[in-house]
Structure formats: structure tokens, C-alpha cells
Design a protein around this motif. Structure first.
Motif, PDB file in Angstrom:
ATOM      1  N   PHE A   9      39.795  44.484  21.059  1.00 24.30           N
ATOM      2  CA  PHE A   9      40.501  43.320  21.601  1.00 24.30           C
ATOM      3  C   PHE A   9      41.985  43.526  21.332  1.00 24.30           C
ATOM      4  O   PHE A   9      42.380  43.790  20.204  1.00 24.30           O
ATOM      5  CB  PHE A   9      40.048  42.029  20.911  1.00 24.30           C
ATOM      6  CG  PHE A   9      38.697  41.558  21.342  1.00 24.30           C
ATOM      7  CD1 PHE A   9      38.570  40.581  22.319  1.00 24.30           C
ATOM      8  CD2 PHE A   9      37.550  42.080  20.777  1.00 24.30           C
ATOM      9  CE1 PHE A   9      37.331  40.142  22.723  1.00 24.30           C
ATOM     10  CE2 PHE A   9      36.300  41.651  21.168  1.00 24.30           C
ATOM     11  CZ  PHE A   9      36.191  40.675  22.149  1.00 24.30           C
ATOM     12  N   GLU A  11      45.729  41.716  21.745  1.00 19.61           N
ATOM     13  CA  GLU A  11      46.446  40.473  22.024  1.00 19.61           C
ATOM     14  C   GLU A  11      47.878  40.646  21.551  1.00 19.61           C
ATOM     15  O   GLU A  11      48.113  41.044  20.415  1.00 19.61           O
ATOM     16  CB  GLU A  11      45.805  39.302  21.290  1.00 19.61           C
ATOM     17  CG  GLU A  11      46.516  37.985  21.472  1.00 19.61           C
ATOM     18  CD  GLU A  11      46.461  37.458  22.899  1.00 19.61           C
ATOM     19  OE1 GLU A  11      47.500  36.999  23.388  1.00 19.61           O
ATOM     20  OE2 GLU A  11      45.400  37.510  23.525  1.00 19.61           O
ATOM     21  N   ALA A  18      44.653  33.132  22.777  1.00 21.77           N
ATOM     22  CA  ALA A  18      43.699  33.789  21.884  1.00 21.77           C
ATOM     23  C   ALA A  18      42.682  32.827  21.289  1.00 21.77           C
ATOM     24  O   ALA A  18      41.666  33.266  20.754  1.00 21.77           O
ATOM     25  CB  ALA A  18      44.443  34.499  20.759  1.00 21.77           C
ATOM     26  N   LEU A  25      34.639  36.474  19.151  1.00 24.96           N
ATOM     27  CA  LEU A  25      34.780  37.419  18.036  1.00 24.96           C
ATOM     28  C   LEU A  25      33.745  37.171  16.949  1.00 24.96           C
ATOM     29  O   LEU A  25      33.148  38.119  16.432  1.00 24.96           O
ATOM     30  CB  LEU A  25      36.184  37.338  17.436  1.00 24.96           C
ATOM     31  CG  LEU A  25      37.308  37.966  18.241  1.00 24.96           C
ATOM     32  CD1 LEU A  25      38.650  37.689  17.582  1.00 24.96           C
ATOM     33  CD2 LEU A  25      37.091  39.458  18.385  1.00 24.96           C
ATOM     34  N   VAL A  38      40.357  44.573  16.357  1.00 20.88           N
ATOM     35  CA  VAL A  38      41.385  43.735  16.977  1.00 20.88           C
ATOM     36  C   VAL A  38      42.757  44.346  16.717  1.00 20.88           C
ATOM     37  O   VAL A  38      43.079  44.710  15.590  1.00 20.88           O
ATOM     38  CB  VAL A  38      41.343  42.288  16.432  1.00 20.88           C
ATOM     39  CG1 VAL A  38      42.486  41.462  16.998  1.00 20.88           C
ATOM     40  CG2 VAL A  38      40.003  41.641  16.738  1.00 20.88           C
ATOM     41  N   LEU A  46      45.151  35.273  16.030  1.00 21.78           N
ATOM     42  CA  LEU A  46      43.990  36.126  16.263  1.00 21.78           C
ATOM     43  C   LEU A  46      43.780  37.131  15.132  1.00 21.78           C
ATOM     44  O   LEU A  46      42.655  37.331  14.669  1.00 21.78           O
ATOM     45  CB  LEU A  46      44.111  36.853  17.600  1.00 21.78           C
ATOM     46  CG  LEU A  46      42.858  37.595  18.047  1.00 21.78           C
ATOM     47  CD1 LEU A  46      41.694  36.632  18.248  1.00 21.78           C
ATOM     48  CD2 LEU A  46      43.116  38.365  19.313  1.00 21.78           C
ATOM     49  N   ALA A  50      40.540  37.126  12.753  1.00 22.08           N
ATOM     50  CA  ALA A  50      39.709  38.335  12.705  1.00 22.08           C
ATOM     51  C   ALA A  50      39.553  38.823  11.265  1.00 22.08           C
ATOM     52  O   ALA A  50      38.457  39.206  10.847  1.00 22.08           O
ATOM     53  CB  ALA A  50      40.301  39.422  13.589  1.00 22.08           C
ATOM     54  N   THR A  57      41.109  45.167  11.697  1.00 18.93           N
ATOM     55  CA  THR A  57      42.300  44.797  12.469  1.00 18.93           C
ATOM     56  C   THR A  57      43.376  45.869  12.337  1.00 18.93           C
ATOM     57  O   THR A  57      43.462  46.573  11.337  1.00 18.93           O
ATOM     58  CB  THR A  57      42.892  43.452  11.993  1.00 18.93           C
ATOM     59  OG1 THR A  57      43.261  43.557  10.620  1.00 18.93           O
ATOM     60  CG2 THR A  57      41.922  42.309  12.186  1.00 18.93           C
ATOM     61  N   CYS A  97      41.828  42.764  26.854  1.00 16.49           N
ATOM     62  CA  CYS A  97      43.220  42.547  26.479  1.00 16.49           C
ATOM     63  C   CYS A  97      43.875  41.493  27.356  1.00 16.49           C
ATOM     64  O   CYS A  97      43.424  41.196  28.456  1.00 16.49           O
ATOM     65  CB  CYS A  97      44.009  43.846  26.530  1.00 16.49           C
ATOM     66  SG  CYS A  97      44.054  44.618  28.128  1.00 16.49           S
TER      67      CYS A  97
END
Length: 108
Positions: A9, A11, A18, A25, A38, A46, A50, A57, A97
Motif C-alpha cells: 500500500f 500513500e 487513507a 489493512l 505500507v 496510515l 499500520a 512499514t 496506491c
């Protein structure tokens, strides 16, 4: 046993878009069929969410996707290279995305 699908993902320049991803998620993170990663801006909603969910992440200070300004060419290329490295490292199968032209991902 089936193979896990690796999902990335992305962002950046997050506003409120988000928020709808939180449920997605959390469901994906709990499923044994998916491995979620992420990529977003450090400190963003986000990324913070996450991390709380235990999702891997990649947090950057700033993601740059504005190729229309000459001063942003280098950050743009660095961001694309980073995404390419993440795709290879995490063996990504699916990308979700926001606010990025899909043609840019095709460059990778």
C-alpha cells in the motif's frame, strides 16, 4: 498450502483518503493468506495505524511524485527507485496506491 500474496500500500501527501484503508489493512494483516507492507510519509495517519497493527512499514520524510517541476526530478527518481527496491525485497504481487500515476510504476 497456498502461497501468501504480498501487498504494498502506497500513500503520500495524505489528506483523509487513507482512513478507508484502516479496515482493509486490519483484515489483511489478520489473514494468513496475505503479507502487507505500507509505504507512506513518516508520522502520517496510515503509517501510525499500520505500525499499531504490526504491519511492516516504510516511512519516509516526504514522498515526491511531481515530475513537472525541474527541482523535483531527483526526489522523484529516488522515490521510484525506493519503490522498486521495496517491490523486489518484499516480492510484491499487488500494489494499491493513491495519488500516483500508474505509468510511473510502469517505469520501475
Amino acid at each position: 498450502m497456498s502461497k501468501k500474496a504480498n501487498i504494498l500500500f502506497i500513500e503520500f501527501q495524505e489528506k483523509t483518503s487513507a482512513i478507508h484503508l484502516v479496515t482493509t489493512l486490519s483484515l489483511l494483516a489478520e489473514s494468513p493468506r496475505y503479507c502487507v507492507t505500507v509505504l507512506g510519509e513518516a508520522g502520517s495517519f496510515l503509517i501510525t495505524t499500520a505500525q499499531r497493527l504490526g504491519i511492516k512499514t516504510y516511512a519516509l520524510k516526504y514522498l515526491e511524485f511531481n515530475i513537472h517541476e525541474p527541482a523535483t526530478y531527483l526526489p522523484f527518481l529516488k522515490t521510484l527507485l525506493l519503490i522498486g527496491q521495496i517491490i523486489l525485497r518484499e516480492k510484491i504481487n499487488i500494489i494499491h496506491c493513491h495519488r500516483i500515476n500508474w505509468a510511473y510504476l510502469g517505469i520501475i
